[in-house]
Design a protein around this motif. Sequence first.
Motif, mmCIF file in Angstrom:
data_model
loop_
_atom_site.group_PDB
_atom_site.id
_atom_site.type_symbol
_atom_site.label_atom_id
_atom_site.label_comp_id
_atom_site.label_asym_id
_atom_site.label_seq_id
_atom_site.Cartn_x
_atom_site.Cartn_y
_atom_site.Cartn_z
ATOM 1 N N ARG A 9 0.835 -1.205 0.000
ATOM 2 C CA ARG A 9 0.000 0.000 0.000
ATOM 3 C C ARG A 9 0.869 1.255 0.000
ATOM 4 O O ARG A 9 1.920 1.291 0.633
ATOM 5 C CB ARG A 9 -0.906 0.011 1.227
ATOM 6 N N LEU A 10 0.408 2.271 -0.736
ATOM 7 C CA LEU A 10 1.142 3.535 -0.792
ATOM 8 C C LEU A 10 1.113 4.228 0.563
ATOM 9 O O LEU A 10 0.077 4.271 1.229
ATOM 10 C CB LEU A 10 0.535 4.459 -1.844
ATOM 11 N N THR A 11 2.265 4.785 0.953
ATOM 12 C CA THR A 11 2.346 5.498 2.224
ATOM 13 C C THR A 11 1.921 6.960 2.081
ATOM 14 O O THR A 11 1.618 7.609 3.077
ATOM 15 C CB THR A 11 3.770 5.445 2.789
ATOM 16 N N LYS A 12 1.939 7.480 0.851
ATOM 17 C CA LYS A 12 1.436 8.826 0.555
ATOM 18 C C LYS A 12 1.195 8.911 -0.945
ATOM 19 O O LYS A 12 1.561 8.005 -1.698
ATOM 20 C CB LYS A 12 2.400 9.914 1.027
ATOM 21 N N ASP A 13 0.587 9.982 -1.398
ATOM 22 C CA ASP A 13 0.306 10.156 -2.823
ATOM 23 C C ASP A 13 1.609 10.194 -3.626
ATOM 24 O O ASP A 13 2.621 10.719 -3.143
ATOM 25 C CB ASP A 13 -0.454 11.455 -3.073
ATOM 26 N N THR A 28 7.408 9.151 -8.226
ATOM 27 C CA THR A 28 8.011 8.393 -7.130
ATOM 28 C C THR A 28 6.977 8.233 -6.028
ATOM 29 O O THR A 28 6.158 9.133 -5.792
ATOM 30 C CB THR A 28 9.265 9.088 -6.566
ATOM 31 N N PHE A 29 7.014 7.075 -5.406
ATOM 32 C CA PHE A 29 6.155 6.820 -4.265
ATOM 33 C C PHE A 29 6.771 5.706 -3.436
ATOM 34 O O PHE A 29 7.688 5.018 -3.882
ATOM 35 C CB PHE A 29 4.719 6.463 -4.685
ATOM 36 N N THR A 30 6.277 5.550 -2.223
ATOM 37 C CA THR A 30 6.769 4.518 -1.326
ATOM 38 C C THR A 30 5.654 3.524 -1.060
ATOM 39 O O THR A 30 4.509 3.912 -0.817
ATOM 40 C CB THR A 30 7.263 5.134 -0.005
ATOM 41 N N VAL A 31 6.020 2.238 -1.124
ATOM 42 C CA VAL A 31 5.067 1.162 -0.898
ATOM 43 C C VAL A 31 5.423 0.456 0.406
ATOM 44 O O VAL A 31 6.587 0.091 0.622
ATOM 45 C CB VAL A 31 5.102 0.149 -2.071
ATOM 46 N N ALA A 32 4.448 0.280 1.279
ATOM 47 C CA ALA A 32 4.624 -0.483 2.517
ATOM 48 C C ALA A 32 4.260 -1.933 2.213
ATOM 49 O O ALA A 32 3.121 -2.234 1.853
ATOM 50 C CB ALA A 32 3.737 0.062 3.624
ATOM 51 N N VAL A 33 5.247 -2.817 2.331
ATOM 52 C CA VAL A 33 5.057 -4.239 2.042
ATOM 53 C C VAL A 33 5.172 -5.005 3.350
ATOM 54 O O VAL A 33 6.207 -4.935 4.028
ATOM 55 C CB VAL A 33 6.113 -4.736 1.028
ATOM 56 N N ASP A 34 4.101 -5.712 3.717
ATOM 57 C CA ASP A 34 4.098 -6.477 4.960
ATOM 58 C C ASP A 34 5.150 -7.570 4.924
ATOM 59 O O ASP A 34 5.365 -8.211 3.896
ATOM 60 C CB ASP A 34 2.730 -7.124 5.201
ATOM 61 N N ARG A 60 -2.194 10.129 -11.342
ATOM 62 C CA ARG A 60 -3.624 10.395 -11.543
ATOM 63 C C ARG A 60 -4.511 9.476 -10.709
ATOM 64 O O ARG A 60 -5.516 9.913 -10.155
ATOM 65 C CB ARG A 60 -3.966 10.254 -13.024
ATOM 66 N N PHE A 61 -4.161 8.194 -10.628
ATOM 67 C CA PHE A 61 -5.075 7.216 -10.039
ATOM 68 C C PHE A 61 -4.679 6.706 -8.662
ATOM 69 O O PHE A 61 -5.524 6.193 -7.940
ATOM 70 C CB PHE A 61 -5.238 6.020 -10.978
ATOM 71 N N LEU A 62 -3.411 6.770 -8.301
ATOM 72 C CA LEU A 62 -2.998 6.223 -7.019
ATOM 73 C C LEU A 62 -3.038 7.284 -5.934
ATOM 74 O O LEU A 62 -2.814 8.459 -6.194
ATOM 75 C CB LEU A 62 -1.586 5.646 -7.118
ATOM 76 N N ALA A 63 -3.307 6.841 -4.738
ATOM 77 C CA ALA A 63 -3.344 7.742 -3.585
ATOM 78 C C ALA A 63 -2.916 6.962 -2.355
ATOM 79 O O ALA A 63 -2.873 5.728 -2.366
ATOM 80 C CB ALA A 63 -4.750 8.304 -3.398
ATOM 81 N N LYS A 64 -2.613 7.679 -1.320
ATOM 82 C CA LYS A 64 -2.205 7.073 -0.057
ATOM 83 C C LYS A 64 -3.199 5.973 0.340
ATOM 84 O O LYS A 64 -4.411 6.172 0.290
ATOM 85 C CB LYS A 64 -2.151 8.141 1.037
ATOM 86 N N GLY A 65 -2.652 4.806 0.703
ATOM 87 C CA GLY A 65 -3.473 3.697 1.162
ATOM 88 C C GLY A 65 -3.914 2.734 0.085
ATOM 89 O O GLY A 65 -4.381 1.638 0.384
ATOM 90 N N LYS A 66 -3.802 3.104 -1.195
ATOM 91 C CA LYS A 66 -4.230 2.221 -2.282
ATOM 92 C C LYS A 66 -3.285 1.029 -2.406
ATOM 93 O O LYS A 66 -2.073 1.159 -2.250
ATOM 94 C CB LYS A 66 -4.251 2.964 -3.623
ATOM 95 N N SER A 110 -11.928 3.091 -2.129
ATOM 96 C CA SER A 110 -10.793 2.354 -2.663
ATOM 97 C C SER A 110 -11.311 1.103 -3.333
ATOM 98 O O SER A 110 -10.712 0.058 -3.286
ATOM 99 C CB SER A 110 -9.807 2.004 -1.542
ATOM 100 N N GLY A 111 -12.471 1.225 -3.947
ATOM 101 C CA GLY A 111 -13.129 0.076 -4.564
ATOM 102 C C GLY A 111 -12.427 -0.391 -5.802
ATOM 103 O O GLY A 111 -11.374 0.093 -6.180
ATOM 104 N N SER A 112 -13.051 -1.343 -6.456
ATOM 105 C CA SER A 112 -12.414 -1.936 -7.631
ATOM 106 C C SER A 112 -13.072 -1.470 -8.918
ATOM 107 O O SER A 112 -13.076 -2.176 -9.901
ATOM 108 C CB SER A 112 -12.472 -3.466 -7.534
ATOM 109 N N GLY A 113 -13.654 -0.271 -8.925
ATOM 110 C CA GLY A 113 -14.251 0.246 -10.142
ATOM 111 C C GLY A 113 -13.196 0.550 -11.185
ATOM 112 O O GLY A 113 -12.013 0.591 -10.901
ATOM 113 N N PHE A 114 -13.606 0.748 -12.418
ATOM 114 C CA PHE A 114 -12.662 1.005 -13.491
ATOM 115 C C PHE A 114 -12.779 2.438 -13.949
ATOM 116 O O PHE A 114 -13.821 3.075 -13.822
ATOM 117 C CB PHE A 114 -12.920 0.066 -14.671
ATOM 118 N N ASP A 115 -11.715 2.931 -14.523
ATOM 119 C CA ASP A 115 -11.682 4.274 -15.078
ATOM 120 C C ASP A 115 -12.518 4.312 -16.350
ATOM 121 O O ASP A 115 -12.495 3.388 -17.147
ATOM 122 C CB ASP A 115 -10.218 4.637 -15.384
ATOM 123 N N ARG A 116 -13.240 5.402 -16.563
ATOM 124 C CA ARG A 116 -14.072 5.532 -17.761
ATOM 125 C C ARG A 116 -13.240 5.473 -19.033
ATOM 126 O O ARG A 116 -13.664 4.945 -20.039
ATOM 127 C CB ARG A 116 -14.849 6.842 -17.703
#
Length: 140
Positions: A9-13, A28-34, A60-66, A110-116
């Motif tokens: 999961r992303l730690t921030k946008d 660039t982003f940081t991913v928290a991996v268990d 555009r599509f990712l955000a903290k927690g995704k 944070s659902g599983s919908g798709f982009d238009r």
Amino acid sequence: MNHVVLIGRLTKDPELRYIPESQNAVATFTVAVDRPFSKDKQADFIRVTVFGKPAENCERFLAKGKLVGVQGRIQTGSYKNKDGATVYTTDVIAERVEFLEWGEKGSGGSGSGFDREDPKGSLGIPEGFQALEDDDDIPF
């Protein structure tokens, strides 16, 4: 062989910038991996770098927690900080990013919908490949 696959999961946008000479996008982003089998619920925080159109899509599509899947390679480097000390870095250079939870930034869910604009979620498919509609499209 230098190949990495991560799910976390992303730690921030994501942060997006453009390389001045070429105007190529870099996110660039940081991913928290268990950590598996960790009694204390520990995680590793791994910095990821993405280039080009996938970088713009990440911003555009990712955000903290995704939840995101990343496939790429490890790259190490170093630089001198303002105190003159050498700082060593380890990053994952993403070749592919899968959005495991979809939705516009700020859409609340944070659902599983798709982009238009990309209803099949093919943003992570490498150039020269196409998404299969269903299992009947598989030739074997």
